[in-house]
Scaffold this motif. Structure first.
Motif, PDB file in Angstrom:
ATOM      1  N   LEU A  22      -1.553 -57.121 -47.838  1.00 48.11           N
ATOM      2  CA  LEU A  22      -2.384 -57.405 -46.666  1.00 48.11           C
ATOM      3  C   LEU A  22      -1.639 -57.129 -45.365  1.00 48.11           C
ATOM      4  O   LEU A  22      -2.188 -56.511 -44.448  1.00 48.11           O
ATOM      5  CB  LEU A  22      -2.906 -58.839 -46.707  1.00 48.11           C
ATOM      6  N   LEU A  23      -0.399 -57.574 -45.268  1.00 52.68           N
ATOM      7  CA  LEU A  23       0.345 -57.342 -44.033  1.00 52.68           C
ATOM      8  C   LEU A  23       0.772 -55.888 -43.884  1.00 52.68           C
ATOM      9  O   LEU A  23       0.758 -55.345 -42.777  1.00 52.68           O
ATOM     10  CB  LEU A  23       1.544 -58.286 -43.951  1.00 52.68           C
ATOM     11  N   GLY A  24       1.138 -55.244 -44.980  1.00 51.63           N
ATOM     12  CA  GLY A  24       1.471 -53.822 -44.906  1.00 51.63           C
ATOM     13  C   GLY A  24       0.283 -53.013 -44.426  1.00 51.63           C
ATOM     14  O   GLY A  24       0.408 -52.138 -43.558  1.00 51.63           O
ATOM     15  N   HIS A  25      -0.882 -53.319 -44.961  1.00 51.48           N
ATOM     16  CA  HIS A  25      -2.111 -52.641 -44.547  1.00 51.48           C
ATOM     17  C   HIS A  25      -2.415 -52.926 -43.083  1.00 51.48           C
ATOM     18  O   HIS A  25      -2.809 -52.026 -42.334  1.00 51.48           O
ATOM     19  CB  HIS A  25      -3.263 -53.106 -45.433  1.00 51.48           C
ATOM     20  N   LEU A  26      -2.219 -54.153 -42.663  1.00 54.80           N
ATOM     21  CA  LEU A  26      -2.462 -54.528 -41.270  1.00 54.80           C
ATOM     22  C   LEU A  26      -1.566 -53.729 -40.319  1.00 54.80           C
ATOM     23  O   LEU A  26      -2.019 -53.262 -39.275  1.00 54.80           O
ATOM     24  CB  LEU A  26      -2.236 -56.030 -41.086  1.00 54.80           C
ATOM     25  N   HIS A  27      -0.315 -53.535 -40.694  1.00 55.41           N
ATOM     26  CA  HIS A  27       0.597 -52.736 -39.867  1.00 55.41           C
ATOM     27  C   HIS A  27       0.151 -51.272 -39.807  1.00 55.41           C
ATOM     28  O   HIS A  27       0.228 -50.642 -38.749  1.00 55.41           O
ATOM     29  CB  HIS A  27       2.031 -52.825 -40.403  1.00 55.41           C
ATOM     30  N   ILE A  28      -0.295 -50.738 -40.923  1.00 53.97           N
ATOM     31  CA  ILE A  28      -0.782 -49.355 -40.925  1.00 53.97           C
ATOM     32  C   ILE A  28      -2.018 -49.243 -40.044  1.00 53.97           C
ATOM     33  O   ILE A  28      -2.146 -48.310 -39.238  1.00 53.97           O
ATOM     34  CB  ILE A  28      -1.053 -48.873 -42.365  1.00 53.97           C
ATOM     35  N   GLU A  29      -2.913 -50.197 -40.161  1.00 57.34           N
ATOM     36  CA  GLU A  29      -4.119 -50.186 -39.331  1.00 57.34           C
ATOM     37  C   GLU A  29      -3.764 -50.279 -37.848  1.00 57.34           C
ATOM     38  O   GLU A  29      -4.365 -49.604 -37.013  1.00 57.34           O
ATOM     39  CB  GLU A  29      -5.032 -51.338 -39.747  1.00 57.34           C
ATOM     40  N   HIS A  30      -2.771 -51.088 -37.529  1.00 58.75           N
ATOM     41  CA  HIS A  30      -2.319 -51.190 -36.139  1.00 58.75           C
ATOM     42  C   HIS A  30      -1.823 -49.833 -35.627  1.00 58.75           C
ATOM     43  O   HIS A  30      -2.126 -49.436 -34.495  1.00 58.75           O
ATOM     44  CB  HIS A  30      -1.204 -52.240 -36.016  1.00 58.75           C
ATOM     45  N   GLN A  31      -1.079 -49.107 -36.456  1.00 62.27           N
ATOM     46  CA  GLN A  31      -0.589 -47.797 -36.045  1.00 62.27           C
ATOM     47  C   GLN A  31      -1.737 -46.804 -35.870  1.00 62.27           C
ATOM     48  O   GLN A  31      -1.694 -45.949 -34.982  1.00 62.27           O
ATOM     49  CB  GLN A  31       0.432 -47.262 -37.044  1.00 62.27           C
ATOM     50  N   LEU A  32      -2.765 -46.926 -36.696  1.00 59.50           N
ATOM     51  CA  LEU A  32      -3.938 -46.059 -36.522  1.00 59.50           C
ATOM     52  C   LEU A  32      -4.593 -46.323 -35.165  1.00 59.50           C
ATOM     53  O   LEU A  32      -4.974 -45.385 -34.456  1.00 59.50           O
ATOM     54  CB  LEU A  32      -4.951 -46.287 -37.649  1.00 59.50           C
ATOM     55  N   ILE A  33      -4.691 -47.603 -34.800  1.00 61.38           N
ATOM     56  CA  ILE A  33      -5.266 -47.954 -33.497  1.00 61.38           C
ATOM     57  C   ILE A  33      -4.381 -47.415 -32.372  1.00 61.38           C
ATOM     58  O   ILE A  33      -4.888 -46.901 -31.364  1.00 61.38           O
ATOM     59  CB  ILE A  33      -5.466 -49.475 -33.378  1.00 61.38           C
ATOM     60  N   GLU A  34      -3.070 -47.489 -32.534  1.00 58.99           N
ATOM     61  CA  GLU A  34      -2.148 -46.930 -31.534  1.00 58.99           C
ATOM     62  C   GLU A  34      -2.394 -45.437 -31.359  1.00 58.99           C
ATOM     63  O   GLU A  34      -2.430 -44.930 -30.242  1.00 58.99           O
ATOM     64  CB  GLU A  34      -0.694 -47.172 -31.949  1.00 58.99           C
ATOM     65  N   SER A  52     -14.572 -50.529 -38.810  1.00 63.60           N
ATOM     66  CA  SER A  52     -14.010 -50.612 -40.159  1.00 63.60           C
ATOM     67  C   SER A  52     -12.715 -49.799 -40.271  1.00 63.60           C
ATOM     68  O   SER A  52     -12.475 -48.867 -39.499  1.00 63.60           O
ATOM     69  CB  SER A  52     -15.023 -50.108 -41.188  1.00 63.60           C
ATOM     70  N   TYR A  53     -11.941 -50.150 -41.276  1.00 60.26           N
ATOM     71  CA  TYR A  53     -10.701 -49.417 -41.542  1.00 60.26           C
ATOM     72  C   TYR A  53     -11.006 -47.947 -41.829  1.00 60.26           C
ATOM     73  O   TYR A  53     -10.349 -47.053 -41.289  1.00 60.26           O
ATOM     74  CB  TYR A  53      -9.964 -50.058 -42.723  1.00 60.26           C
ATOM     75  N   SER A  54     -12.009 -47.689 -42.650  1.00 54.73           N
ATOM     76  CA  SER A  54     -12.311 -46.287 -42.986  1.00 54.73           C
ATOM     77  C   SER A  54     -12.748 -45.514 -41.747  1.00 54.73           C
ATOM     78  O   SER A  54     -12.425 -44.327 -41.612  1.00 54.73           O
ATOM     79  CB  SER A  54     -13.359 -46.192 -44.090  1.00 54.73           C
ATOM     80  N   ALA A  55     -13.458 -46.166 -40.840  1.00 53.72           N
ATOM     81  CA  ALA A  55     -13.833 -45.501 -39.586  1.00 53.72           C
ATOM     82  C   ALA A  55     -12.595 -45.217 -38.749  1.00 53.72           C
ATOM     83  O   ALA A  55     -12.480 -44.146 -38.137  1.00 53.72           O
ATOM     84  CB  ALA A  55     -14.825 -46.348 -38.802  1.00 53.72           C
ATOM     85  N   LYS A  56     -11.655 -46.150 -38.719  1.00 58.11           N
ATOM     86  CA  LYS A  56     -10.406 -45.933 -37.971  1.00 58.11           C
ATOM     87  C   LYS A  56      -9.634 -44.759 -38.552  1.00 58.11           C
ATOM     88  O   LYS A  56      -9.055 -43.957 -37.809  1.00 58.11           O
ATOM     89  CB  LYS A  56      -9.549 -47.197 -37.969  1.00 58.11           C
ATOM     90  N   VAL A  57      -9.625 -44.642 -39.880  1.00 60.29           N
ATOM     91  CA  VAL A  57      -8.954 -43.503 -40.519  1.00 60.29           C
ATOM     92  C   VAL A  57      -9.622 -42.202 -40.085  1.00 60.29           C
ATOM     93  O   VAL A  57      -8.944 -41.246 -39.690  1.00 60.29           O
ATOM     94  CB  VAL A  57      -8.956 -43.648 -42.061  1.00 60.29           C
ATOM     95  N   SER A  58     -10.939 -42.155 -40.110  1.00 60.50           N
ATOM     96  CA  SER A  58     -11.666 -40.944 -39.704  1.00 60.50           C
ATOM     97  C   SER A  58     -11.425 -40.607 -38.239  1.00 60.50           C
ATOM     98  O   SER A  58     -11.180 -39.441 -37.891  1.00 60.50           O
ATOM     99  CB  SER A  58     -13.173 -41.122 -39.943  1.00 60.50           C
ATOM    100  N   ILE A  59     -11.486 -41.611 -37.388  1.00 62.39           N
ATOM    101  CA  ILE A  59     -11.254 -41.376 -35.955  1.00 62.39           C
ATOM    102  C   ILE A  59      -9.823 -40.902 -35.718  1.00 62.39           C
ATOM    103  O   ILE A  59      -9.587 -39.974 -34.937  1.00 62.39           O
ATOM    104  CB  ILE A  59     -11.564 -42.647 -35.133  1.00 62.39           C
ATOM    105  N   ALA A  60      -8.867 -41.519 -36.408  1.00 61.29           N
ATOM    106  CA  ALA A  60      -7.464 -41.111 -36.247  1.00 61.29           C
ATOM    107  C   ALA A  60      -7.277 -39.654 -36.633  1.00 61.29           C
ATOM    108  O   ALA A  60      -6.540 -38.916 -35.968  1.00 61.29           O
ATOM    109  CB  ALA A  60      -6.556 -42.011 -37.081  1.00 61.29           C
TER     110      ALA A  60
END
Length: 158
Positions: A22-34, A52-60
């Motif tokens: 959960l925390l590893g994923h949260l850090h990755i998601e934070h970097q995607l937002i960055e 959503s996380y998948s939307a953040k991946v697509s936007i990134a």
């Protein structure tokens, strides 16, 4: 090493697999937002909790993150969802090897080089590592790949 990097390393050392995932994923998601924030003119206007996380991946990816990282990011998302929604979720060898195999060959080599640089010897077969150790190594590699893309975008914006 900045405070966020230090926190990431500490979070990877948590005692249980749930915290690690959960925390590893949260850090990755934070970097995607960055990364996304480097491109958006007003990123503070986004309610990141509603995206959503998948939307953040697509936007990134549309903001410049290499497309070949999409499979491993999607797999991390699936593993995270398993831990968030299943009481019996675990870091299986197959799911973690699936993560490794979804990395582009360049990042697979970086994973092996990083393992060696950490003073742990040669990593000839990732399947030889316990699932937890391999997922920690993969979290390091994927987060670093996103961080490198963030640095590139920030440099291009100057």
């Amino acid at each position: 090493m900045n405070d966020l990097d230090a926190k990431f390393i500490l979070d990877l050392q948590r005692e249980d697999d749930v915290g690690l995932v959960l925390l590893g994923h949260l850090h990755i998601e934070h970097q995607l937002i960055e990364l996304i924030s480097c491109v958006l003119p007003f990123p503070d206007r986004c309610d990141w909790n509603r995206i959503s996380y998948s939307a953040k991946v697509s936007i990134a990816h549309s903001c410049g993150l290499p497309e070949q990282l999409r499979p491993v990011l999607n797999r991390f998302g699936k593993i995270r969802n398993d831990f968030a929604h299943q009481l019996d979720a675990s870091l299986s060898k197959n799911s973690v090897l699936g993560l490794y195999n979804s990395l582009p060959s360049l990042h697979q080599e970086v994973t092996k080089d990083t393992y060696k640089a950490m003073g742990l010897g040669n990593l000839s077969a990732p399947s030889s590592l316990p699932a937890r150790e391999l997922v920690v190594l993969l979290l390091l590699i994927v987060r670093q790949a996103i961080t490198a893309a963030v640095r590139t975008l920030r440099g291009a914006a100057r």
